[in-house]
Scaffold this motif. Sequence first.
Motif, PDB file in Angstrom:
ATOM      1  N   TYR A  39      28.869 -33.274 -14.007  1.00 43.96           N
ATOM      2  CA  TYR A  39      29.326 -32.444 -12.891  1.00 43.96           C
ATOM      3  C   TYR A  39      30.695 -32.901 -12.410  1.00 43.96           C
ATOM      4  O   TYR A  39      31.616 -32.107 -12.267  1.00 43.96           O
ATOM      5  N   PHE A  40      30.841 -34.203 -12.165  1.00 47.35           N
ATOM      6  CA  PHE A  40      32.117 -34.696 -11.668  1.00 47.35           C
ATOM      7  C   PHE A  40      33.192 -34.683 -12.747  1.00 47.35           C
ATOM      8  O   PHE A  40      34.376 -34.597 -12.450  1.00 47.35           O
ATOM      9  N   LYS A  44      36.513 -32.176 -12.286  1.00 46.40           N
ATOM     10  CA  LYS A  44      37.686 -33.053 -12.253  1.00 46.40           C
ATOM     11  C   LYS A  44      37.947 -33.618 -10.858  1.00 46.40           C
ATOM     12  O   LYS A  44      39.053 -33.548 -10.321  1.00 46.40           O
ATOM     13  N   ARG A  45      36.901 -34.130 -10.313  1.00 45.72           N
ATOM     14  CA  ARG A  45      36.962 -34.757  -8.999  1.00 45.72           C
ATOM     15  C   ARG A  45      36.474 -36.194  -9.126  1.00 45.72           C
ATOM     16  O   ARG A  45      35.628 -36.485  -9.958  1.00 45.72           O
ATOM     17  N   MET A  47      34.316 -39.391  -8.481  1.00 41.37           N
ATOM     18  CA  MET A  47      32.943 -39.583  -8.001  1.00 41.37           C
ATOM     19  C   MET A  47      33.000 -40.262  -6.635  1.00 41.37           C
ATOM     20  O   MET A  47      33.849 -41.121  -6.394  1.00 41.37           O
TER      21      MET A  47
END
Length: 136
Positions: A39-40, A44-45, A47
């Motif tokens: 998901y992260f 592209k964010r 964690m």
Amino acid sequence: MVPFHYYKQQHSQGDAAIGYLVSFSAGIAIVTPCFAFLYFLIIKRAMPAMHFRALALPGLVTGFFWAAGNWAATYATEYLGNTVGFPLTQTAILVNGLWGIGYYKEITGRWAIGVFVASATVIIGGATLLAFFGGK
């Protein structure tokens, strides 16, 4: 509950519910971190920071209560049947919703509470119909 139904057929001796829940829990423990990582990675964010010391005990206690509830739900389904036991376990969302309305004030406003009441009516109606006409 379909996987449990087949597990019970393959493992008729002993306590099928506990054996099923062990593999179910192991699957959750393996898959959840993988999906969180993916998901992260996809969005592209970064964690979020993991505060293991602060969250370990509450997380373990919450996991214990969830596992105990899941175990009880499996036994209810095993002994009451799919048409009574499983819908009965799913009505727990009504208790959660009532806590959310009455104590935590998570659901507010006439429209939201009306949607909850309508949904609760459908859940109770469906569980009742299954209990009367679903067979064992």
